[in-house]
Design an enzyme around this catalytic site. Structure first.
Site, short mmCIF file in Angstrom:
data_model
loop_
_atom_site.label_atom_id
_atom_site.label_comp_id
_atom_site.label_asym_id
_atom_site.label_seq_id
_atom_site.Cartn_x
_atom_site.Cartn_y
_atom_site.Cartn_z
N CYS A 82 -20.53 13.59 82.75
CA CYS A 82 -19.74 12.57 83.47
C CYS A 82 -19.88 11.22 82.77
CB CYS A 82 -20.23 12.48 84.92
SG CYS A 82 -19.33 11.24 85.87
N CYS A 115 -20.16 8.21 85.08
CA CYS A 115 -21.46 8.10 85.78
C CYS A 115 -22.54 7.60 84.83
CB CYS A 115 -21.92 9.46 86.33
SG CYS A 115 -20.66 10.45 87.10
N ASP A 116 -22.58 8.13 83.61
CA ASP A 116 -23.73 7.90 82.73
C ASP A 116 -23.45 7.01 81.51
OD1 ASP A 116 -25.13 9.60 84.38
OD2 ASP A 116 -24.63 11.39 83.22
#
Ligand SMILES: Cc1cc2nc3c(=O)[nH]c(=O)nc-3n(C[C@H](O)[C@H](O)[C@H](O)COP(=O)(O)OP(=O)(O)OC[C@H]3O[C@@H](n4cnc5c(N)ncnc54)[C@H](O)[C@@H]3O)c2cc1C
Length: 314
Positions: free
Chosen positions: A146, A149-150
């Site tokens: 992701c 997300c990261d």
């Protein structure tokens, strides 16, 4: 049972609540189904799983959903609020099993069991996991599924994106704003599956490089995490992070094998119906084009079919 705008718990005065419609999944398909079901004055429970908004929630910049330009998670929050404003109950639990019972269906989650007269399965897909040496070991320590997300953790660093479809291109463009360098590694000779607008942006980005006709064979690192990857041509490429975007798998593990699947594991339906009182919507439905517009369309269709089914049963 019709309950209008009231919010119910699982049990009322010792009796088990039986929802008219239980929706499994809180992506665009599930939340749209919730809006339509609740506005038709049916009691609606959404079991949203681990991720509100599903794949849509991971889109940093959504540009092709009519009337909305922005972050996918914001759109998910709007959809959830809209569904709740009509009385839908959204609980972020995952369905582990669905069984037939006298009420219609019983849905078991990790925390409770819920009864419903009809069920709409809108569980979409999850990223396909990379199955090479080092992939499991470095997941969360350099390997990510992701980018939104990261990506933040790779500010000013060197990352690779594995894949060549729209998800991979989107990930690379997102990461290019954070990382110093982004390398796209793709097994095909060109981006034949990506939208032209995304391919053009990738090609004109100064810090994105592409390595075609290449597969990743293994990942290596040390106690700090991933440090390099090895390709099928024997190249050892130093990277701080690897973002994997090699496709999606349908989330249908909680449904018994009796329901037919296509070769991608997606549920085969007649319209939206997969069994008496059981409906399907969105990416998890065989044949769907994987876009938010399409998912919301099928969410609407499945809810209208469930409402018609309930009204017919009386
Ligand atoms: C990186 C990326 C970029 C994209 N960009 C675009 C774009 O620009 N435009 C576009 O139109 N589309 C885009 N897409 C595709 C789009 O996001 C999907 O087609 C859409 O989200 C599918 O909606 P869905 O509701 O069917 O499933 P999903 O969005 O996958 O949602 C599935 C839901 O089911 C839940 N769930 C899963 N298993 C369970 C369970 N056992 N119990 C309960 N709940 C469960 C999940 O938590 C989630 O809430 C993109 C996808 C990705 C990954």
């Amino acid at each position: 049972m019709t309950v209008g705008k009231m919010v119910f718990c699982v049990a009322i005065k010792g009796k088990t609540m039986i929802y008219d419609i239980a929706i499994i999944g809180s992506g665009p398909a599930g939340l749209t189904a919730a809006i339509y079901g609740a506005r038709a004055n049916k009691s609606v429970l959404v079991l949203g799983g681990a991720e509100l908004g599903g794949q849509m929630g991971r889109i940093a910049q959504l540009e092709n959903y009519p009337g909305f330009l922005g972050n996918g998670m914001d759109l998910a929050e709007f959809m959830k609020k809209q569904a709740e404003s009509f009385g839908a109950v959204v609980i972020m639990e995952s369905s582990l099993k669905i069984d037939k019972n006298d009420a219609g269906f019983s849905i078991r989650t990790e925390k409770a069991a819920y009864d419903a007269k009809t069920v709409i399965v809108a569980t979409g897909g999850s990223p396909k996991r990379l199955e090479i040496r080092g992939a499991k070991e470095f997941t969360g320590r350099g390997v990510s599924y992701c980018a939104t997300c990261d990506g933040f953790f790779y500010n000013g660093k060197t990352v690779a994106v594995y894949g060549g479809g729209n998800s991979a291109l989107n990930d690379a463009l997102y990461l290019a704003n954070l990382a110093e360098k982004v390398l796209i590694i793709y097994r095909k000779p060109a981006f034949t599956r990506g939208e032209r607008v995304l391919v053009d942006r990738v090609e004109s980005a100064k810090n994105i490089e592409c390595l075609f006709n290449t597969e990743i064979e293994s990942l290596d690192g040390d106690e700090s995490g991933l440090t390099f990857l090895t390709t099928n041509h024997g190249q050892k490429i130093p990277v701080d992070g690897l973002f994997v975007a090699i496709g999606h798998e349908a989330n249908t593990d909680f449904l018994s094998e009796e329901f037919s699947r296509d070769n991608l594991g997606k549920l085969v339906a007649d319209g939206t119906t997969i069994a008496d009182g059981l409906f399907v919507a969105g990416d998890v439905r065989s044949g769907n084009k994987m876009q938010i517009c399409v998912a919301t369309g099928w969410g609407c269709e499945a809810a209208m079919d469930a409402v018609a089914y309930l009204n017919k049963k009386g």
